[in-house]
Design an enzyme around this catalytic site. Sequence first.
Site, PDB file in Angstrom:
ATOM      1  N   CYS A  95       0.835  -1.206   0.000  1.00  0.00           N
ATOM      2  CA  CYS A  95       0.000   0.000   0.000  1.00  0.00           C
ATOM      3  C   CYS A  95       0.871   1.259   0.000  1.00  0.00           C
ATOM      4  CB  CYS A  95      -0.983  -0.037   1.178  1.00  0.00           C
ATOM      5  SG  CYS A  95      -2.365   1.127   0.994  1.00  0.00           S
ATOM      6  N   HIS A 207      -3.672  -5.462   1.204  1.00  0.00           N
ATOM      7  CA  HIS A 207      -2.961  -5.702   2.467  1.00  0.00           C
ATOM      8  C   HIS A 207      -2.959  -7.190   2.822  1.00  0.00           C
ATOM      9  CE1 HIS A 207      -2.336  -1.578   4.117  1.00  0.00           C
ATOM     10  NE2 HIS A 207      -3.351  -1.284   3.316  1.00  0.00           N
ATOM     11  N   GLU A 209      -1.095  -8.616   5.006  1.00  0.00           N
ATOM     12  CA  GLU A 209      -0.884  -8.774   6.458  1.00  0.00           C
ATOM     13  C   GLU A 209      -2.185  -8.664   7.247  1.00  0.00           C
ATOM     14  OE1 GLU A 209      -1.119  -4.351   6.137  1.00  0.00           O
ATOM     15  OE2 GLU A 209      -0.447  -6.006   4.857  1.00  0.00           O
TER      16      GLU A 209
END
Length: 248
Positions: A95, A207, A209
């Site tokens: 990002c 994302h 994660e």
Amino acid sequence: MARVLIFRAPGTNCDQETAHAFQLAGAKAVEVVHLNRIVEKPEMLEQFEILCIPGGFSFGDDLGAGKIFAAKIQHSLYEPMKAFRDAGKLILGICNGFQVLLKSGLLGDPSTMTLTWNTTPRFTDRWVHLQTAPSKCVFLQGIESLYLPIAHAEGRFITQTPEGLSALQRNQQLPLCYAPADNPNGSDGNAAGICDESGRVFGLMPHPERYIDPLQHPHWPRLDSRPSEGAGLALFRNAVQYAVNGDK
């Protein structure tokens, strides 16, 4: 051995989640270090095999998303980070980190492509369906599709010419795309992430994660088949395994 260095700066807010993802993926050591410390001692980079710039709003996205962070790299860390890349090590930008890598020149020529405002134009926060394409991208090996969250206002990938997009596709540098009906920001070619020609430097807007645990799936209670782990974890595991084994 897989040792991971995660940059943080004022406004970074995904560093701890990213560190946790690398730890779950089997990294031997993960350190979250302020950008200024690396500027003071760029030789610290030599201690690591993976470098990650995580998501957030570095420096408040003043002057544009990732621009100040990218300028700091250009003026103080470009050569050390280029040497890190050229040594066969891995660089990941998620990002805001993708914005930084692209605008600093570490992931292509910023005069020919960039990340700009979504076509909406507004901040978009939702989950998207993603598809992979054949490429050398280390992070996506063995992955055919993903379902991950996005959270950005300046995530629209554009190239200056149609030929620029075609060149990326031809060189297999467009390894991750939004499903055609699920492009959330108007990116050229539905691009959700690009890599360099080696496949060892990768930037993406979604994302991974934020989906490493199966309970993070937004429809977890209603899934017919519940996964044992979040789909995003595979991306981090690929990086760790490459750092340990190389391209074997």
